[in-house]
Design an enzyme around this catalytic site. Sequence first.
Site, short mmCIF file in Angstrom:
data_model
loop_
_atom_site.label_atom_id
_atom_site.label_comp_id
_atom_site.label_asym_id
_atom_site.label_seq_id
_atom_site.Cartn_x
_atom_site.Cartn_y
_atom_site.Cartn_z
N ILE A 1 0.85 -1.21 0.00
CA ILE A 1 0.00 0.00 0.00
C ILE A 1 0.88 1.25 0.00
CG2 ILE A 1 -1.72 1.28 1.32
CD1 ILE A 1 -2.79 -1.46 2.27
N PRO B 1 -37.71 20.41 -20.52
CA PRO B 1 -38.63 20.73 -19.41
C PRO B 1 -37.99 20.73 -18.03
CG PRO B 1 -39.08 18.54 -20.30
CD PRO B 1 -37.95 19.09 -21.11
N ASP C 1 -34.24 32.08 -17.13
CA ASP C 1 -35.35 32.48 -16.27
C ASP C 1 -35.72 31.36 -15.31
OD1 ASP C 1 -36.96 30.69 -17.75
OD2 ASP C 1 -37.13 32.21 -19.32
N LYS D 1 -38.82 36.20 -13.42
CA LYS D 1 -39.59 36.87 -12.36
C LYS D 1 -38.79 36.86 -11.07
CE LYS D 1 -44.39 36.14 -13.47
NZ LYS D 1 -44.93 34.92 -14.01
N ILE E 1 -41.77 27.16 -29.05
CA ILE E 1 -43.12 26.78 -28.61
C ILE E 1 -43.45 27.58 -27.36
CG2 ILE E 1 -44.58 24.88 -27.76
CD1 ILE E 1 -43.03 23.02 -29.60
N ALA F 1 -42.44 20.93 -23.19
CA ALA F 1 -43.05 20.41 -21.95
C ALA F 1 -44.04 19.28 -22.24
CB ALA F 1 -43.73 21.54 -21.19
N MET G 1 -50.15 26.71 -19.53
CA MET G 1 -50.50 27.99 -18.93
C MET G 1 -50.42 27.90 -17.41
SD MET G 1 -54.64 28.25 -19.48
CE MET G 1 -54.64 28.48 -21.22
C1 LIG Z 1 -43.97 30.15 -21.25
S1 LIG Z 1 -44.42 28.46 -21.46
C2 LIG Z 1 -42.90 27.85 -22.05
C3 LIG Z 1 -43.04 26.56 -22.80
C4 LIG Z 1 -41.73 26.03 -23.30
N1 LIG Z 1 -41.17 26.86 -24.32
C5 LIG Z 1 -41.83 24.60 -23.80
O1 LIG Z 1 -41.62 24.33 -25.00
O2 LIG Z 1 -42.12 23.73 -22.97
C6 LIG Z 1 -44.47 27.96 -19.80
C7 LIG Z 1 -45.46 26.84 -19.54
O3 LIG Z 1 -44.90 25.62 -19.98
C8 LIG Z 1 -45.32 24.57 -19.15
N2 LIG Z 1 -44.11 23.93 -18.58
C9 LIG Z 1 -42.83 24.23 -18.83
N3 LIG Z 1 -42.00 23.39 -18.18
C10 LIG Z 1 -42.78 22.52 -17.51
C11 LIG Z 1 -42.54 21.43 -16.65
N4 LIG Z 1 -41.30 21.01 -16.35
N5 LIG Z 1 -43.61 20.76 -16.14
C12 LIG Z 1 -44.87 21.15 -16.43
N6 LIG Z 1 -45.15 22.18 -17.22
C13 LIG Z 1 -44.13 22.87 -17.76
C14 LIG Z 1 -46.18 25.16 -18.05
O4 LIG Z 1 -47.52 25.04 -18.48
C15 LIG Z 1 -45.73 26.60 -18.07
O5 LIG Z 1 -46.74 27.46 -17.57
#
Ligand SMILES: C[S@@+](CC[C@H](N)C(=O)[O-])C[C@H]1O[C@@H](n2cnc3c(N)ncnc32)[C@H](O)[C@@H]1O
Length: 463
Positions: free
Chosen positions: A26, A230, A253, A275, A311, A337, A389
């Site tokens: 060792i 997502p 964000d 935000k 999207i 998502a 949403m």
């Molecule tokens: C401003 S949109 C953005 C979508 C994004 N560009 C996409 O392609 O998934 C935000 C919405 O996406 C959905 N979202 C995004 N990430 C998510 C996750 N990990 N789980 C569930 N919903 C999600 C929710 O409905 C949220 O309010």
Amino acid sequence: MDDDAYLPIALRLDDAEALVVGGGGIAANKTKLLLGRCPRILVIARDLNDEMRHWQAAGRIDIIESDATDALLEAHLPRLRLVFAATDDRAVNRRVAELARAHRVPVCVVDDPEPSTFITPAIIDRRPVQIAISTGGAAPVLARRLRTQIETLLPDGLGGLARFMRAQRHWIRTNLPDMMPRKRAWEDFLDGPGVEAALAGETEKAREMLAAAAEHAPRRGEAWLVGAGPGNPDLLTLGALRLMQNADSVLYDQLIPESILDRVRRDAERVFVGKQRSRHTLPQSEINAEMIRRAKAGERVLRLKGGDPFIFGRGGEEMAALTAAGVNVRVIPGITAASGCGAAAGIPLTHRDCAQSCIFVTGHARADGTLDLDWPSLARRGQTLAVYMGLTPLAQFAENLRAHGLPPDWPAAIIERGTRTDQRVHIGTLSTLAHLIETEGIVSPALTIIGEVVNYRLNESTM
Ligand SMILES: C[S@@+](CC[C@H](N)C(=O)[O-])C[C@H]1O[C@@H](n2cnc3c(N)ncnc32)[C@H](O)[C@@H]1O
């Protein structure tokens, strides 16, 4: 003992002396680790194995054939940089550690982390490139397994490549005195065919390639709109990862979790544009202006977006603003998502038996609080709705679908924080959605899947 409290560093030993206490197998392993890294190695041991004898005969180590008495250790410790206690006697090792600690000399007691002030990681050695893998002593077998896996990914000539780059540093510094284009030239070189030449030891060819990269190192910045998926880092694309490793700054964000940001190059500047408790999201025009300003200053600015940038991500607006300002834009798609949440919740988005199409829909409340959507086309059987949403308008959304003909027991699922480790899936119907949100305390981000595909859900997550 906290196995999180280890800082991996690379210790410089070319002017140091190290001590190994012990003369068996060792101790020889630890000595081998020091050979070629540390010019003076002292071994204190009464019995020495053949390897140790061999190194002594070759003049590579000094040996004091003695027990490690306090007096002997006290005499040597003040000038030592590092100590390994590697005898097969636990009490002796602990005494060595005690004295080393008293002299503030880092000490590693083999197989005994408690008195140690450092431990040795699993090492991949392609000097000057070295990769150290530490589990903080928690799981050495795992560290060795990872080493094997990483080894298979690394090209043989890695050390040669690093030596080539070191040899060119002076030349490139003279030719590209500014840091940004110089960094760019190195990155372009590493992304191009010059690397293969350097790995193969074809130095002249590699030099030509580096000179070409230096000549073409773009002086203008660029903007990259990159989909991060997502939230689960496993769902990043290779393209996204590569750009995340090359960006000078990253705008992100609240949809981007820390586990994804961790994969951004460490010295890239991170700018939060989402935000905050004290204020709303940065207005889109300010985000655009910030990207344009940075790209024009020569940066490669990456806008990291949740899901897919095109999207419901305002990627289209960002691309238009950047292009209008004369900035080059690249777009990397991401897993949206709906795809991620469907897979992670075990819900197919289409199904031959019940859903021939899938609509991705979002909506914002008008000033009077109502949602402005084409309800007759949404309230159809034979299709799936993936609703992107916030949670507040969801009750009204479900109400409208019912008012336009879908039954109250029409299946719906809310996937909260889909694909992430804390994902929750809530199954209900159009008539129970609002109640679900309240009783389950559902929070954003959440995606709602509406349609008979929900009945085809597998109970187990498929990811
Ligand atoms: C401003 S949109 C953005 C979508 C994004 N560009 C996409 O392609 O998934 C935000 C919405 O996406 C959905 N979202 C995004 N990430 C998510 C996750 N990990 N789980 C569930 N919903 C999600 C929710 O409905 C949220 O309010």
